[in-house]
Motif scaffolding. Structure first.
Motif, mmCIF file in Angstrom:
data_model
loop_
_atom_site.group_PDB
_atom_site.id
_atom_site.type_symbol
_atom_site.label_atom_id
_atom_site.label_comp_id
_atom_site.label_asym_id
_atom_site.label_seq_id
_atom_site.Cartn_x
_atom_site.Cartn_y
_atom_site.Cartn_z
ATOM 1 N N ARG A 26 0.814 -1.226 0.000
ATOM 2 C CA ARG A 26 0.000 0.000 0.000
ATOM 3 C C ARG A 26 0.846 1.274 0.000
ATOM 4 N NH1 ARG A 26 -1.051 -1.998 5.477
ATOM 5 N NH2 ARG A 26 0.191 -0.832 6.982
ATOM 6 N N THR A 27 2.088 1.157 0.395
ATOM 7 C CA THR A 27 2.951 2.337 0.454
ATOM 8 C C THR A 27 3.809 2.509 -0.800
ATOM 9 O OG1 THR A 27 4.808 1.154 1.476
ATOM 10 C CG2 THR A 27 3.118 2.046 2.962
ATOM 11 N N VAL A 30 4.035 5.919 -2.637
ATOM 12 C CA VAL A 30 4.493 7.103 -1.909
ATOM 13 C C VAL A 30 5.980 7.018 -1.573
ATOM 14 C CG1 VAL A 30 2.202 7.503 -0.923
ATOM 15 C CG2 VAL A 30 3.875 6.179 0.378
ATOM 16 N N LYS A 151 6.739 2.597 11.927
ATOM 17 C CA LYS A 151 5.958 3.377 10.952
ATOM 18 C C LYS A 151 6.910 4.311 10.201
ATOM 19 C CE LYS A 151 1.581 3.062 13.433
ATOM 20 N NZ LYS A 151 0.433 3.780 14.030
ATOM 21 N N CYS A 154 4.861 8.416 5.916
ATOM 22 C CA CYS A 154 3.747 9.336 6.144
ATOM 23 C C CYS A 154 2.844 9.275 4.918
ATOM 24 C CB CYS A 154 4.261 10.756 6.358
ATOM 25 S SG CYS A 154 2.932 11.958 6.635
ATOM 26 N N LEU A 155 1.641 8.736 5.095
ATOM 27 C CA LEU A 155 0.709 8.616 3.974
ATOM 28 C C LEU A 155 0.064 9.954 3.634
ATOM 29 C CD1 LEU A 155 -1.020 5.232 4.882
ATOM 30 C CD2 LEU A 155 0.835 5.630 3.246
ATOM 31 N N TRP A 156 -0.243 10.750 4.656
ATOM 32 C CA TRP A 156 -0.758 12.095 4.409
ATOM 33 C C TRP A 156 -0.530 12.969 5.629
ATOM 34 C CZ3 TRP A 156 -4.263 13.355 8.099
ATOM 35 C CH2 TRP A 156 -5.080 12.346 8.622
ATOM 36 N N ASN A 163 -0.806 10.850 9.073
ATOM 37 C CA ASN A 163 -1.104 9.421 9.126
ATOM 38 C C ASN A 163 0.148 8.657 8.718
ATOM 39 O OD1 ASN A 163 -2.196 6.866 9.080
ATOM 40 N ND2 ASN A 163 -3.353 7.166 7.187
ATOM 41 N N ARG A 164 0.778 8.035 9.689
ATOM 42 C CA ARG A 164 1.993 7.279 9.426
ATOM 43 C C ARG A 164 1.675 5.787 9.355
ATOM 44 N NH1 ARG A 164 6.369 10.197 9.295
ATOM 45 N NH2 ARG A 164 7.675 8.335 9.384
ATOM 46 N N SER A 165 2.453 5.083 8.571
ATOM 47 C CA SER A 165 2.160 3.678 8.318
ATOM 48 C C SER A 165 3.426 2.829 8.353
ATOM 49 C CB SER A 165 1.504 3.537 6.931
ATOM 50 O OG SER A 165 1.354 2.175 6.566
#
Length: 223
Positions: A26-27, A30, A151, A154-156, A163-165
């Motif tokens: 999913r990342t 980005v 994490k 940073c997705l956004w 929102n970190r992932s």
């Protein structure tokens, strides 16, 4: 699979396998290629350090005993399983069950004999590789501070909010490196998974290894 194809796969560099394992994450979109490479390197370092903690676990018997003593239930499923997961060495079911596929592993040995590749694959222990892979994930779950669970992305961001992932692909990159180091494999464990897929689902195996080899050739041409 032909001898030439298998020899080429055994020679594919880890950067190509990293990119393969990142696909679908999913990342992925980005992260820049350079950032993916840095994170993959961190995952491999963490995996090697983890493997160094289990130097005695180099056989399927030792691995299985350790997992059982750690509270993991190990079951075996007859047949070759779901065609959609033909290349999967084992399945982990939360919270504590690992399913192995001995008939799959036997089919690979038969395929190698039929294709005249037993001299290249005869020492491959699919059961040990499956158990080592799952041992990494057990180790990871009990060490939440490990690099692969942090994490990193940073997705956004919206003002002070962000929102970190985690990066799920790093867990799989690390599990393969852990397996490679622990079992002292001179090649990337993804080759075993791909050979398993090819033995059970030849059309799917050919499509995947053709894509991987094309990417490897492209990367070699750009260096």
């Amino acid at each position: 699979m032909t001898r030439d194809i298998l020899l080429r796969l055994l020679d594919v560099g880890e950067a190509v396998w990293d990119e393969y394992l990142f696909q679908g994450d999913r990342t992925y979109r980005v992260l820049s290629p350079a950032r993916r490479q840095d994170l993959a390197a961190g995952a491999r370092t963490a995996a090697a350090a983890a493997a160094a903690r289990y130097p005695e676990l180099t056989s399927p018997q030792a691995l299985e005993e350790h997992l059982l003593q750690s509270g993991i239930r190990i079951t075996e499923e007859p047949g070759t399983g779901d065609p959609l997961s033909a290349g999967v060495l084992a399945l982990f079911t939360e919270p504590d069950q690992v399913t192995l596929f001995p008939d799959k592993y036997a089919r690979v040995r038969d395929a190698a004999a039929e294709q005249g590749l037993a001299d290249l694959t005869g020492a491959w222990d699919f059961r040990a590789a499956a158990l080592a892979h799952e041992l990494y994930h057990l180790h990871e779950s009990r060490h939440p501070e490990i690099f692969t669970l942090q994490k990193h992305v940073c997705l956004w961001r919206l003002g002070p909010l962000q929102n970190r992932s985690t990066v799920p692909a790093l867990r799989e990159i690390a599990a393969r490196r852990f397996t490679q180091v622990l079992l002292r494999l001179p090649f990337h464990p993804c080759v075993m998974e791909l050979y398993l897929l090819d033995a059970l689902q030849p059309a799917a195996g050919e499509a995947l290894y053709s894509s991987i080899l094309a990417h490897a050739e492209k990367q070699e041409g750009s260096t």
